[in-house]
Design a protein around this motif. Structure first.
Motif, PDB file in Angstrom:
ATOM      1  N   GLN A 140       1.106  -1.018   0.480  1.00 22.59           N
ATOM      2  CA  GLN A 140       0.255  -0.102   0.495  1.00 22.59           C
ATOM      3  C   GLN A 140       0.770   1.757   0.114  1.00 22.59           C
ATOM      4  O   GLN A 140       1.144   2.293  -1.172  1.00 22.59           O
ATOM      5  CB  GLN A 140      -1.188  -0.033   1.186  1.00 22.59           C
ATOM      6  N   THR A 141       1.684   1.549   1.131  1.00 22.78           N
ATOM      7  CA  THR A 141       2.126   2.627   1.415  1.00 22.78           C
ATOM      8  C   THR A 141       3.616   2.521   0.722  1.00 22.78           C
ATOM      9  O   THR A 141       4.608   3.677   0.349  1.00 22.78           O
ATOM     10  CB  THR A 141       2.769   3.030   2.374  1.00 22.78           C
ATOM     11  N   ARG A 142       4.354   1.421   0.292  1.00 21.61           N
ATOM     12  CA  ARG A 142       5.741   0.967  -0.228  1.00 21.61           C
ATOM     13  C   ARG A 142       6.139   2.403   0.094  1.00 21.61           C
ATOM     14  O   ARG A 142       6.891   2.732  -0.995  1.00 21.61           O
ATOM     15  CB  ARG A 142       5.150   1.119  -1.634  1.00 21.61           C
ATOM     16  N   PRO A 143       7.275   1.981   1.254  1.00 20.88           N
ATOM     17  CA  PRO A 143       8.207   3.232   1.816  1.00 20.88           C
ATOM     18  C   PRO A 143       9.664   2.752   0.861  1.00 20.88           C
ATOM     19  O   PRO A 143       9.820   1.655   0.704  1.00 20.88           O
ATOM     20  CB  PRO A 143       8.420   3.363   2.747  1.00 20.88           C
ATOM     21  N   GLU A 144      10.626   3.555  -0.052  1.00 18.19           N
ATOM     22  CA  GLU A 144      11.160   3.479  -0.475  1.00 18.19           C
ATOM     23  C   GLU A 144      12.316   2.182   0.149  1.00 18.19           C
ATOM     24  O   GLU A 144      13.288   1.403  -0.196  1.00 18.19           O
ATOM     25  CB  GLU A 144      12.532   4.434  -1.138  1.00 18.19           C
ATOM     26  N   VAL A 145      12.360   2.892   1.593  1.00 19.51           N
ATOM     27  CA  VAL A 145      13.512   2.333   2.568  1.00 19.51           C
ATOM     28  C   VAL A 145      12.525   1.375   3.584  1.00 19.51           C
ATOM     29  O   VAL A 145      11.845   2.377   4.585  1.00 19.51           O
ATOM     30  CB  VAL A 145      14.732   3.227   2.724  1.00 19.51           C
ATOM     31  N   LEU A 146      12.891   0.711   4.305  1.00 18.28           N
ATOM     32  CA  LEU A 146      12.252   0.132   5.343  1.00 18.28           C
ATOM     33  C   LEU A 146      13.391  -0.634   5.962  1.00 18.28           C
ATOM     34  O   LEU A 146      13.361  -1.632   5.474  1.00 18.28           O
ATOM     35  CB  LEU A 146      11.231  -0.914   5.266  1.00 18.28           C
ATOM     36  N   LEU A 147      13.825   0.028   6.799  1.00 20.55           N
ATOM     37  CA  LEU A 147      15.859  -0.966   7.385  1.00 20.55           C
ATOM     38  C   LEU A 147      15.064  -0.936   9.001  1.00 20.55           C
ATOM     39  O   LEU A 147      14.588  -0.251  10.655  1.00 20.55           O
ATOM     40  CB  LEU A 147      16.269  -0.127   7.411  1.00 20.55           C
TER      41      LEU A 147
END
Ligand SMILES: [Zn+2]
Length: 341
Positions: A140-147
């Motif tokens: 849905q929101t699809r952040p470019e970065v998920l750490l």
């Protein structure tokens, strides 16, 4: 300047989970022998924040992060969903900046589906809906970065299927080509990252994750929104553990320094440093000098209702002063509006 543009180009929103005023004080005394020396303590605009949730004077991280991310009060445990209310999705800072064509990122020392990052990147009636929160990020929101820490609803298969490159340790994080890559899912271990005090082994520090996130997000000329959480300050507070509390807070301050060094000399970036609530009822009783933990007392193993600190630097930062509510951040950041008292 275009009068309709009131948002900063880049926003770096840093949250020390459970980081009350006395946590900041204790960490400064250990590292510098005095207060006022942590990176963000030098920010030009400072104030304090009220934190009650819709259903309790004592907030949890879900309600507090929802208030910061959306400007709305919700019940404890709720992730950016209108409860009380019609149960609809509440529009978050991350979504607002994404809709402006900017890149977005979430970085935390907790597992990535934990309440604070979740409130920025997902919508769920319950913070415990971890697979649904992961699904919200990926589809849905699809952040470019998920750490952050792995597991807890997030899997490499799900992330790869959604088009993300998965990295699992510090070496893999370092080997990313940050000029080219977008859509990265860091899944470091299968729960929260270890405490700084105990050593991280082959897993990255918060400051390293933040540096990589900035290197990726800055490739978007339109700008970015990045939420960075020092998530385990809270956990050390729950266990009334001053050693781990100090070390987590110092790594968080080091991470803010990374953001400051990146933003220095730019007029287009806002850095906010705050907390979601205080944890443990910490009181510093005595400064024992550099390299020694201060003598402290704790009041509880839970959260408290005390106001928490806020520090701001850069574009729109001048609205931060005095006492504000955690619902005021949305308008400060997006609309360049002062808190309504
Ligand atoms: Zn907590």
């Amino acid at each position: 300047m275009n009068k309709t543009v009131t948002s900063p180009t880049n926003v770096i929103f840093c949250i020390g989970d459970g980081m009350g005023f006395e946590k900041v004080k204790a960490a400064g005394m250990y590292a510098y022998g005095e207060v006022g020396q942590l990176s963000f303590e030098g920010f030009p605009y400072q104030g304090e924040v009220t934190t009650h949730s819709a259903d309790s004077p004592m907030t949890d991280s879900a309600a507090a992060a929802t208030a910061m991310a959306t400007g709305a009060k919700v019940n404890n445990g709720v992730i950016s969903t209108a409860l009380p209310g019609n149960g609809g999705e509440l529009y978050t800072l991350l979504e607002c900046f994404k809709d402006q064509g900017k890149s977005t990122g979430l970085v935390s020392t907790t597992f990535i589906t934990h309440a604070t990052p979740a409130a920025f990147g997902a919508h769920e009636p319950q913070r415990g809906n971890l697979p649904e929160i992961a699904e919200g990020y990926l589809n849905q929101t699809r952040p470019e970065v998920l750490l952050g820490g792995g597991g807890n609803g997030m899997t490499d298969t799900a992330a790869e299927t959604a088009g993300y490159t998965v990295v699992a340790d510090r070496d893999q994080l370092r080997s990313l080509n940050t000029d080219k890559i977008s859509l990265v899912s860091g899944q470091f271990g299968d729960t929260n990252l270890p405490y700084e005090f105990d050593g991280l082994g082959d897993l990255p520090h918060l400051s390293e994750m933040a540096a990589t996130a900035l290197a990726i997000l800055m490739n978007n000329p339109t700008g970015f929104f990045l939420m960075i959480e020092g998530g385990r300050i809270d956990h050390a507070g729950h266990s009334n553990d001053i050693e781990r509390n100090v070390f987590e807070t110092l790594e968080f301050a080091k991470t803010v320094k990374v953001a400051m060094d990146w933003a220095k000399g730019r007029g287009d970036t806002l850095i906010i440093v705050t907390a979601d609530h205080e944890t443990g009822g910490l009181k510093v009783l005595e400064n024992n000098g550099v390299g020694n933990f201060p003598t402290v007392s704790w009041a509880t193993g839970g959260h408290t209702t005390t106001n928490i600190p806020v520090y701001a630097w850069g574009r729109n930062a001048a609205h931060i002063s005095g006492v504000m509510d955690n619902t005021d951040f949305f308008n400060v950041v997006v609309h360049n509006q002062s808190p309504t008292k």
